[in-house]
Design a protein around this motif. Structure first.
Motif, short mmCIF file in Angstrom:
data_model
loop_
_atom_site.label_atom_id
_atom_site.label_comp_id
_atom_site.label_asym_id
_atom_site.label_seq_id
_atom_site.Cartn_x
_atom_site.Cartn_y
_atom_site.Cartn_z
N UNK A 31 -25.74 6.01 -32.99
CA UNK A 31 -24.93 5.56 -31.86
C UNK A 31 -23.81 4.67 -32.37
N UNK A 32 -22.90 4.35 -31.48
CA UNK A 32 -21.81 3.43 -31.84
C UNK A 32 -22.37 2.11 -32.35
N UNK A 33 -23.46 1.65 -31.74
CA UNK A 33 -24.01 0.34 -32.07
C UNK A 33 -24.82 0.33 -33.36
N UNK A 34 -25.40 1.48 -33.75
CA UNK A 34 -26.32 1.42 -34.90
C UNK A 34 -25.86 2.16 -36.14
N UNK A 35 -24.71 2.85 -36.09
CA UNK A 35 -24.34 3.69 -37.23
C UNK A 35 -24.13 2.90 -38.51
N UNK A 36 -23.59 1.68 -38.40
CA UNK A 36 -23.40 0.86 -39.61
C UNK A 36 -24.74 0.47 -40.22
N UNK A 37 -25.69 0.08 -39.37
CA UNK A 37 -27.00 -0.33 -39.89
C UNK A 37 -27.74 0.86 -40.49
N UNK A 38 -27.58 2.06 -39.92
CA UNK A 38 -28.22 3.24 -40.48
C UNK A 38 -27.70 3.52 -41.89
N UNK A 39 -26.41 3.28 -42.09
CA UNK A 39 -25.85 3.44 -43.43
C UNK A 39 -26.39 2.39 -44.39
N UNK A 40 -26.34 1.13 -43.96
CA UNK A 40 -26.75 0.04 -44.85
C UNK A 40 -28.23 0.10 -45.17
N UNK A 41 -29.05 0.60 -44.23
CA UNK A 41 -30.48 0.72 -44.47
C UNK A 41 -30.83 1.93 -45.32
N UNK A 42 -29.85 2.77 -45.61
CA UNK A 42 -30.11 3.94 -46.43
C UNK A 42 -30.72 5.10 -45.66
N UNK A 43 -30.69 5.05 -44.31
CA UNK A 43 -31.27 6.14 -43.53
C UNK A 43 -30.37 7.36 -43.52
N UNK A 44 -29.08 7.18 -43.73
CA UNK A 44 -28.15 8.29 -43.82
C UNK A 44 -27.25 8.06 -45.02
N UNK A 45 -26.70 9.16 -45.56
CA UNK A 45 -25.79 9.06 -46.71
C UNK A 45 -24.35 8.91 -46.26
N UNK A 46 -24.00 9.60 -45.19
CA UNK A 46 -22.65 9.56 -44.63
C UNK A 46 -22.76 9.49 -43.11
N UNK A 47 -21.71 8.99 -42.48
CA UNK A 47 -21.63 9.01 -41.02
C UNK A 47 -20.35 9.72 -40.63
N UNK A 48 -20.49 10.79 -39.83
CA UNK A 48 -19.34 11.50 -39.27
C UNK A 48 -19.57 11.48 -37.76
N UNK A 49 -19.11 10.41 -37.11
CA UNK A 49 -19.48 10.17 -35.72
C UNK A 49 -18.35 9.50 -34.96
N UNK A 50 -17.19 10.13 -34.90
CA UNK A 50 -16.02 9.56 -34.22
C UNK A 50 -15.89 8.06 -34.51
N UNK A 51 -15.99 7.73 -35.78
CA UNK A 51 -16.00 6.34 -36.26
C UNK A 51 -14.56 5.91 -36.53
N UNK A 52 -14.02 5.03 -35.70
CA UNK A 52 -12.63 4.61 -35.85
C UNK A 52 -12.46 3.75 -37.09
N UNK A 53 -11.51 4.12 -37.93
CA UNK A 53 -11.28 3.41 -39.19
C UNK A 53 -10.45 2.15 -38.94
N UNK A 54 -11.01 0.99 -39.28
CA UNK A 54 -10.26 -0.26 -39.24
C UNK A 54 -10.68 -1.12 -40.41
N UNK A 55 -9.77 -1.90 -41.00
CA UNK A 55 -10.16 -2.81 -42.08
C UNK A 55 -11.21 -3.82 -41.62
N UNK A 56 -11.13 -4.24 -40.35
CA UNK A 56 -12.09 -5.22 -39.83
C UNK A 56 -13.50 -4.64 -39.85
N UNK A 57 -13.62 -3.37 -39.53
CA UNK A 57 -14.95 -2.75 -39.54
C UNK A 57 -15.49 -2.62 -40.96
N UNK A 58 -14.62 -2.27 -41.89
CA UNK A 58 -15.08 -2.17 -43.27
C UNK A 58 -15.64 -3.50 -43.74
#
Length: 661
Positions: free
Chosen positions: A461-488
């Motif tokens: 989801x919008x709320x959990x995709x970053x945590x799924x990446x950081x926890x190693x549950x997924x390798x990549x996220x392709x989920x209408x993820x808007x690119x911003x330096x603040x998010x990185x």
């Protein structure tokens, strides 16, 4: 939200007649809680998502009466057990224990109303991943210990601690659920039709001694030890599915071999002490798990070109435990914890002893590569062959380094959203993923050398995709993820892209009797409530631009749309990307209307964890190939043209430079 033989999610069951509710219209309990849809099921019924009409919020409602209780005697016992679960849960207020809002008893049912919890059971995670890395397992175990300490301090015993009754929420919060066989001081003991209480592989050995006093806090802690072992070793510590088989296994091999536990070894050993008097209590286990998480771990030695094999998948019934290698020194036995928990100096001394044991265990496991393997699941550098900047064991050859990366990761897991028609959608009936994001993901996986059969999609989801990446549950996220330096910076991730540029828009009710909303200015001027997904780029922007938003925003746009369609709701608009909202509008043109797009664009990027420059380089070159060829335009015309109405594909997005981190 699933359990092996009981319930998970927000716990447990109904009165056993959900079919009647579906055909006879919505059921409302005491004129307040409207049952909407079942969200979990098990042997004793279903747990329902419900709407609290008084407080205007969504909750979980569980009917506690066992639908298998058909005789007067079994119905009486089931009602007694149902009341006991409600009483047990109501006594506990803790972030790691499911929260009870209300208890209702009707003529034929006992209901408990709980906080609606989104997430997956630990059993689901283990079924999918097989094993978890040591840091992640320690974090889950720590939260379980905290929850059990709160349970025990309330004089309650859970009695069925197991992965199926542990909910792992988005963002990492762990919640103990399903207290259906819990007991507490002063309660009459109730069994399930004269059978064994609990799940055999997780039952402590003292429960079956001839003069057993029955369950104690120590028996819950044994189950925590079994669960910790299962998380890091990928199998149960003691074989068998029947009670007698498990108990025989414990007697024959009371010290199961630890191959991948690293510094968790002493904690697991302390929890699996067959003597309950020597077993760790919740407070001591909690303190030791904190120390495991605080330890940075030994520096990783140079990795061999041949990747370390992962543990075998968890079998349906545990196989015989292999003997340790003859050349490996034995892992030290866990010293018994001291009786006093009040002496600060005593605790320090004991924990130092545990740390020595943990360090010795790490030496053994480092020799076999186990600790290296375990570190990959909590957002750190993965156990792959990428080396530093594409070098490492491949001697600076990027192609060889990538082949080693792939050898270590046979399948590619990609996070995508499940509920965005046209962009990314998961059909639960057919098990098929579709949409533009999904097609981009498949094409990118092909550029990385993975065929479709070796790609796994995982709902985010919008709320959990970053945590799924950081926890190693997924390798990549392709989920209408808007690119911003603040998010990185904030999410601790890296973007490659964009692969699409979306506009911003609003979705409103069509033919509303109260508001005539035709452009974005109408929504702002009339101060109607706007819903958007939590942690989306719109969450802060709406307030800055003068729109009215609710105090609480959901995790998904789908739930925003559900609120918009609910005539009782105060939501009159949903803010998001135009192409995303167009899918919802097209699915329900009778009730929904998409307003003209506003200013600005949302560039969609492929997200990944920091610390893997080789993966980023491959994703960058792969996406560049997709944008350079015909694939991108063909995917646009297939998936997005029906939503946007364009007869030709727009100009392709310009890929941003991929150098650096």
């Amino acid at each position: 939200m699933h359990d092996d033989d009981g319930f998970s999610g927000a716990d447990g069951g109904t009165d056993g007649q959900p079919e009647d509710r579906r055909t006879a219209g919505p059921t409302v309990i005491e004129g307040r809680y409207e049952l909407l849809e079942p969200i979990g099921s098990g042997g004793m019924g279903e747990v329902w998502k419900a709407h609290d009409r008084r407080l205007r919020r969504f909750v979980a409602v569980k009917g506690l009466l066992d639908r298998r209780a058909t005789t007067a005697e079994t119905q009486k016992a089931a009602m007694q057990r149902a009341r006991r679960e409600a009483e047990a849960l109501a006594k506990i207020e803790h972030q790691n224990v499911v929260t009870v809002h209300d208890q209702i008893e009707t003529a034929d049912q006992v209901w408990i109303v709980m906080k609606l919890l989104e997430g997956r059971s630990l059993a689901d995670l283990l079924r999918r991943d097989g094993v978890l890395g040591v840091p992640r397992a320690a974090d889950i175990g720590l939260q379980m210990a905290q929850g059990l300490r709160a349970v025990h301090e309330a004089s309650v015993l859970h009695r069925d601690v197991k992965p199926g009754n542990v909910l792992v929420r988005d963002g990492g919060q762990v919640v103990l659920v399903d207290f259906g066989i819990a007991t507490f001081e002063g309660a009459d003991r109730v069994t399930r039709y004269g059978g064994v209480i609990g799940t055999p592989p997780y039952l402590a050995p003292e429960l079956f001694a001839p003069a057993s006093p029955g369950p104690t806090p120590a028996s819950d802690l044994w189950a925590l030890g079994v669960t910790l072992y299962e998380m890091v070793e990928g199998r149960l510590p003691f074989g068998g599915s029947e009670v007698w088989e498990v108990q025989a296994s414990i007697q024959q091999s009371p010290d199961p071999v630890l191959r991948y536990a690293g510094p968790l070894g002493p904690v697991i050993q302390g929890l699996l002490a067959t003597d309950p008097g020597s077993r760790l209590d919740a407070a001591t286990a909690e303190a030791m798990l904190r120390e495991v998480l605080a330890e940075p771990g030994p520096p990783a030695p140079t990795r061999a070109a041949t990747p370390v094999p992962r543990p075998e998948p968890r079998p349906a019934s545990a196989a015989a435990v292999p003997a340790p290698a003859a050349s490996a020194p034995a892992v030290p036995s866990a010293p018994a914890p001291e009786a006093s928990e009040t002496s600060r100096g005593g605790r320090r001394g004991r924990f130092r002893a545990w740390k020595v044991a943990a360090a010795a265990a790490c030496v053994v496991l480092l020799a076999g590569g186990g600790w290296l393997l375990s570190q990959g699941d909590l957002g750190g550098r993965q156990d792959d062959a990428s080396g530093e900047q594409g070098g490492g064991p491949a001697g600076g050859d990027p192609a060889k380094a990538w082949e080693q990366w792939k050898d270590a990761k046979k399948r590619l897991t990609i996070g995508a959203k499940e509920d965005q028609p046209g962009l990314s959608f998961y059909n639960k009936d057919t098990g098929v993923w579709s949409g533009f994001d999904v097609d981009i993901a498949y094409a990118l996986a092909g550029k990385l050398g993975y065929d479709r059969e070796h790609v796994d999609f995982y709902g985010v989801t919008t709320a959990n995709r970053a945590s799924k990446l950081k926890n190693g549950e997924v390798d990549l996220v392709v989920a209408s993820y808007s690119m911003t330096p603040e998010r990185e910076k904030k999410d601790g991730i890296l973007f490659v892209g964009p692969y699409y540029n979306a506009g911003s828009s609003l979705l409103v009710r069509k033919n509303s009797a109260k508001y005539d909303l035709n452009v974005a200015a109408d929504v702002e001027e009339k101060q109607v409530e706007v819903c958007t997904a939590r942690d989306s780029t719109y969450a802060d922007r709406l307030q800055k631009e003068g729109y009215t938003t609710g105090k609480w925003q959901p995790d998904t746009y789908k739930e925003c749309v559900e609120r918009l369609l609910d005539k009782r709701s105060t939501v009159y608009a949903v803010a998001s990307d135009d192409v995303l909202l167009a899918g919802y509008a097209q699915n329900d043109p009778t009730h929904l209307k998409l307003l003209p797009s506003g200013a600005g664009t949302e560039p969609y990027g492929v997200a990944m964890r920091k610390g893997d420059p080789l993966l980023k380089s491959k994703v960058c070159s792969g996406l560049q190939e997709i944008l350079a060829g015909k694939e991108w335009s063909e995917m646009y015309m297939k998936d997005l043209s029906p939503l946007t109405g364009r007869k030709t594909a727009p100009r392709k997005p310009e890929l941003m430079p991929c150098s650096g981190e």
